[in-house]
Design a protein around this motif. Sequence first.
Motif, PDB file in Angstrom:
ATOM      1  N   ARG A   3       0.835  -1.206   0.000  1.00  0.00           N
ATOM      2  CA  ARG A   3       0.000   0.000   0.000  1.00  0.00           C
ATOM      3  C   ARG A   3       0.871   1.258   0.000  1.00  0.00           C
ATOM      4  NH1 ARG A   3      -5.126   1.904   1.497  1.00  0.00           N
ATOM      5  NH2 ARG A   3      -5.030   3.512   3.076  1.00  0.00           N
ATOM      6  N   ILE A   6       2.116   2.180  -3.390  1.00  0.00           N
ATOM      7  CA  ILE A   6       1.108   2.743  -4.305  1.00  0.00           C
ATOM      8  C   ILE A   6       0.820   4.198  -3.940  1.00  0.00           C
ATOM      9  CG2 ILE A   6      -1.235   2.457  -5.204  1.00  0.00           C
ATOM     10  CD1 ILE A   6      -1.077  -0.490  -4.358  1.00  0.00           C
ATOM     11  N   ILE A   7       0.756   4.480  -2.626  1.00  0.00           N
ATOM     12  CA  ILE A   7       0.380   5.829  -2.189  1.00  0.00           C
ATOM     13  C   ILE A   7       1.569   6.774  -2.311  1.00  0.00           C
ATOM     14  CG2 ILE A   7      -0.588   7.179  -0.284  1.00  0.00           C
ATOM     15  CD1 ILE A   7      -1.939   4.591   0.642  1.00  0.00           C
ATOM     16  N   ASN A  11       1.305   8.780  -8.286  1.00  0.00           N
ATOM     17  CA  ASN A  11       0.262   7.817  -8.635  1.00  0.00           C
ATOM     18  C   ASN A  11      -1.148   8.336  -8.362  1.00  0.00           C
ATOM     19  OD1 ASN A  11       2.265   6.017  -9.288  1.00  0.00           O
ATOM     20  ND2 ASN A  11       2.300   5.094  -7.255  1.00  0.00           N
ATOM     21  N   LEU A  12      -1.248   9.571  -7.919  1.00  0.00           N
ATOM     22  CA  LEU A  12      -2.547  10.127  -7.537  1.00  0.00           C
ATOM     23  C   LEU A  12      -3.458  10.243  -8.754  1.00  0.00           C
ATOM     24  CD1 LEU A  12      -3.967  11.491  -5.010  1.00  0.00           C
ATOM     25  CD2 LEU A  12      -3.334  13.636  -6.085  1.00  0.00           C
ATOM     26  N   VAL A  13      -4.675   9.712  -8.664  1.00  0.00           N
ATOM     27  CA  VAL A  13      -5.622   9.858  -9.773  1.00  0.00           C
ATOM     28  C   VAL A  13      -6.834  10.700  -9.393  1.00  0.00           C
ATOM     29  CG1 VAL A  13      -5.033   7.832 -11.134  1.00  0.00           C
ATOM     30  CG2 VAL A  13      -6.617   7.588  -9.234  1.00  0.00           C
ATOM     31  N   TYR A  14      -7.138  10.797  -8.124  1.00  0.00           N
ATOM     32  CA  TYR A  14      -8.291  11.615  -7.730  1.00  0.00           C
ATOM     33  C   TYR A  14      -8.082  12.156  -6.327  1.00  0.00           C
ATOM     34  CZ  TYR A  14     -13.096  13.268  -7.559  1.00  0.00           C
ATOM     35  OH  TYR A  14     -14.193  14.059  -7.503  1.00  0.00           O
ATOM     36  N   LYS A  15      -8.298  13.458  -6.183  1.00  0.00           N
ATOM     37  CA  LYS A  15      -8.315  14.025  -4.831  1.00  0.00           C
ATOM     38  C   LYS A  15      -9.315  15.166  -4.793  1.00  0.00           C
ATOM     39  CE  LYS A  15      -4.500  17.346  -5.234  1.00  0.00           C
ATOM     40  NZ  LYS A  15      -5.111  18.633  -5.056  1.00  0.00           N
ATOM     41  N   LYS A  16      -9.603  15.612  -3.595  1.00  0.00           N
ATOM     42  CA  LYS A  16     -10.509  16.738  -3.407  1.00  0.00           C
ATOM     43  C   LYS A  16      -9.958  17.936  -4.174  1.00  0.00           C
ATOM     44  CE  LYS A  16     -10.470  18.559   0.831  1.00  0.00           C
ATOM     45  NZ  LYS A  16     -10.200  19.986   0.869  1.00  0.00           N
TER      46      LYS A  16
ATOM     47  N   LYS B   5      -3.168  -1.768  -9.894  1.00  0.00           N
ATOM     48  CA  LYS B   5      -3.365  -1.818  -8.446  1.00  0.00           C
ATOM     49  C   LYS B   5      -3.729  -0.417  -7.965  1.00  0.00           C
ATOM     50  CE  LYS B   5      -1.740  -4.712  -5.729  1.00  0.00           C
ATOM     51  NZ  LYS B   5      -2.534  -5.548  -4.839  1.00  0.00           N
ATOM     52  N   GLY B   6      -4.698  -0.361  -7.102  1.00  0.00           N
ATOM     53  CA  GLY B   6      -5.117   0.931  -6.594  1.00  0.00           C
ATOM     54  C   GLY B   6      -5.101   0.970  -5.082  1.00  0.00           C
ATOM     55  N   ALA B   7      -5.193   2.181  -4.545  1.00  0.00           N
ATOM     56  CA  ALA B   7      -5.303   2.343  -3.095  1.00  0.00           C
ATOM     57  C   ALA B   7      -6.138   3.577  -2.823  1.00  0.00           C
ATOM     58  CB  ALA B   7      -3.916   2.478  -2.471  1.00  0.00           C
ATOM     59  N   VAL B   8      -6.998   3.497  -1.837  1.00  0.00           N
ATOM     60  CA  VAL B   8      -7.768   4.685  -1.454  1.00  0.00           C
ATOM     61  C   VAL B   8      -7.356   5.129  -0.054  1.00  0.00           C
ATOM     62  CG1 VAL B   8      -9.789   4.184  -2.882  1.00  0.00           C
ATOM     63  CG2 VAL B   8      -9.708   3.323  -0.566  1.00  0.00           C
ATOM     64  N   VAL B   9      -7.342   6.451   0.117  1.00  0.00           N
ATOM     65  CA  VAL B   9      -7.047   7.019   1.432  1.00  0.00           C
ATOM     66  C   VAL B   9      -8.265   7.836   1.836  1.00  0.00           C
ATOM     67  CG1 VAL B   9      -5.510   8.512   2.738  1.00  0.00           C
ATOM     68  CG2 VAL B   9      -4.608   7.118   0.878  1.00  0.00           C
ATOM     69  N   THR B  47     -10.850   1.012   4.208  1.00  0.00           N
ATOM     70  CA  THR B  47     -10.545  -0.061   3.261  1.00  0.00           C
ATOM     71  C   THR B  47     -10.582  -1.385   3.991  1.00  0.00           C
ATOM     72  OG1 THR B  47      -8.983   1.527   2.384  1.00  0.00           O
ATOM     73  CG2 THR B  47      -8.904  -0.659   1.459  1.00  0.00           C
ATOM     74  N   GLY B  55      -8.353   1.199  -8.257  1.00  0.00           N
ATOM     75  CA  GLY B  55      -8.168   2.648  -8.433  1.00  0.00           C
ATOM     76  C   GLY B  55      -9.106   3.286  -9.439  1.00  0.00           C
ATOM     77  N   CYS B  56     -10.375   2.806  -9.514  1.00  0.00           N
ATOM     78  CA  CYS B  56     -11.316   3.349 -10.506  1.00  0.00           C
ATOM     79  C   CYS B  56     -11.855   4.714 -10.085  1.00  0.00           C
ATOM     80  CB  CYS B  56     -12.471   2.389 -10.739  1.00  0.00           C
ATOM     81  SG  CYS B  56     -13.589   2.208  -9.339  1.00  0.00           S
ATOM     82  N   ALA B  57     -11.691   5.055  -8.820  1.00  0.00           N
ATOM     83  CA  ALA B  57     -12.099   6.352  -8.270  1.00  0.00           C
ATOM     84  C   ALA B  57     -13.606   6.579  -8.239  1.00  0.00           C
ATOM     85  CB  ALA B  57     -11.410   7.503  -9.001  1.00  0.00           C
ATOM     86  N   SER B  69      -9.015  10.177  -1.457  1.00  0.00           N
ATOM     87  CA  SER B  69      -7.986  10.316  -2.489  1.00  0.00           C
ATOM     88  C   SER B  69      -7.713   8.935  -3.045  1.00  0.00           C
ATOM     89  CB  SER B  69      -6.689  10.883  -1.904  1.00  0.00           C
ATOM     90  OG  SER B  69      -6.967  12.072  -1.222  1.00  0.00           O
ATOM     91  N   VAL B  70      -7.470   8.863  -4.349  1.00  0.00           N
ATOM     92  CA  VAL B  70      -7.253   7.557  -4.983  1.00  0.00           C
ATOM     93  C   VAL B  70      -5.901   7.545  -5.678  1.00  0.00           C
ATOM     94  CG1 VAL B  70      -8.193   5.854  -6.574  1.00  0.00           C
ATOM     95  CG2 VAL B  70      -9.735   7.350  -5.338  1.00  0.00           C
ATOM     96  N   TYR B  71      -5.162   6.460  -5.519  1.00  0.00           N
ATOM     97  CA  TYR B  71      -3.855   6.271  -6.148  1.00  0.00           C
ATOM     98  C   TYR B  71      -3.924   5.017  -7.016  1.00  0.00           C
ATOM     99  CZ  TYR B  71      -2.370   9.534  -2.543  1.00  0.00           C
ATOM    100  OH  TYR B  71      -2.250  10.628  -1.725  1.00  0.00           O
ATOM    101  N   LYS B  72      -3.183   5.048  -8.108  1.00  0.00           N
ATOM    102  CA  LYS B  72      -3.245   3.905  -9.043  1.00  0.00           C
ATOM    103  C   LYS B  72      -1.885   3.680  -9.679  1.00  0.00           C
ATOM    104  CE  LYS B  72      -5.851   4.030 -13.013  1.00  0.00           C
ATOM    105  NZ  LYS B  72      -7.134   3.971 -13.734  1.00  0.00           N
ATOM    106  N   VAL B  73      -1.477   2.418  -9.773  1.00  0.00           N
ATOM    107  CA  VAL B  73      -0.242   2.071 -10.511  1.00  0.00           C
ATOM    108  C   VAL B  73      -0.484   0.871 -11.418  1.00  0.00           C
ATOM    109  CG1 VAL B  73       1.641   2.911  -9.052  1.00  0.00           C
ATOM    110  CG2 VAL B  73       0.523   0.777  -8.453  1.00  0.00           C
ATOM    111  N   GLN B  75       1.117  -2.410 -12.730  1.00  0.00           N
ATOM    112  CA  GLN B  75       2.211  -3.336 -12.453  1.00  0.00           C
ATOM    113  C   GLN B  75       2.558  -4.095 -13.723  1.00  0.00           C
ATOM    114  OE1 GLN B  75       0.710  -5.704  -9.248  1.00  0.00           O
ATOM    115  NE2 GLN B  75       2.387  -5.128  -7.921  1.00  0.00           N
TER     116      GLN B  75
END
Lengths: 254, 76
Positions: A3, A6-7, A11-16, B5-9, B47, B55-57, B69-73, B75
């Motif tokens: 994790r 990735i963070i 790699n950020l795709v969406y934020k506020k 691979k994605g991750a959400v915060v 999560t 990471g589709c957001a 917030s969404v992150y995507k890589v 692999q």
Amino acid sequence: MTREEIIKPENLVYKKPTLMNDNPMHYCPGCSHGVVHKLIAEVIEEMGLENKAVGVSPVGCAVFAYNYLDIDWEEAAHGRAPALATAIKRLWPSRLVFTYQGDGDLACIGTAETIHALNRGENITIIFINNAIYGMTGGQMAPTTLLGMKTATCPYGRDAAIHGYPLKMTEIAATLEGTAYVTRQSVHSVPAIRKAKKAIRKAFENSMNGKGSNLVEIVSTCNSGWKMSPAAANKWMEENMFPFYQLGDLKDKE
Amino acid sequence: MAKIKGAVVVDSERCKGCNLCVVACPLDVLALTTKEVNKRGYTFAQTVLEDTCIGCASCATVCPDGCISVYKVKQQ
């Protein structure tokens, strides 16, 4: 891959959106207002108009919109947002001027201001949040309340014989000569949110290019007023609001 | 084949626990807490299936409070 790997900022795709500040919003959990605020912030950022946007906030739940988006705001008297927006746009034509109004503000007390501002073809955008209820004051019947819908002031459901018929402001606006773009959108699902964002962008571009007035109606939920969970409110909206308030572009003067 | 691979915060202090992100997620990555609450007394999204996220957001798009917030890589 962990994790932590990735963070990373790259790699950020969406934020506020950055225009939306960190003040916690006073809206109820799951309220559509938040999504529309976010869309407006994103569109303004994408158009690079952070320093040129002037919003006019209404009386209603969105009265504190100026606390959440870091652009210039004016607070109008109840229903008078289009009149104030007219003044701002005429005195300051280089600015992006939009109003953000609910159905009680726009379709009830401000009907005259709304219709005349749209008919004059002022280069403003009106964002109209239609949740068919007076949300802030405790869920009373609004002009847009559906027939048969129960509210605090029509507990047996809206009856046409007593309360009249729901008002379709967007259809009225589409018949006016001054309007350039009139559309009805919603924000209940990801595709709908993307479409609504495009509609807001188009309306903002029209008002910056001097094409006339623009009305973007967003059919929304008021889960507290409707006494449902946010997810159930979205479903109820799809089943009951959309047949009457049909989504799509009503007028597009290219 | 490249795997995404994605991750959400989730900003759990900002979250109001409206559950819309949980409904919007196509892969059931998120869930609301059942016992824990944030400073304002709301249960919040977290999560639960970390490896599944693509990471589709969708969650972040529907979030009315902009907590996610969404992150995507990709692999190799």
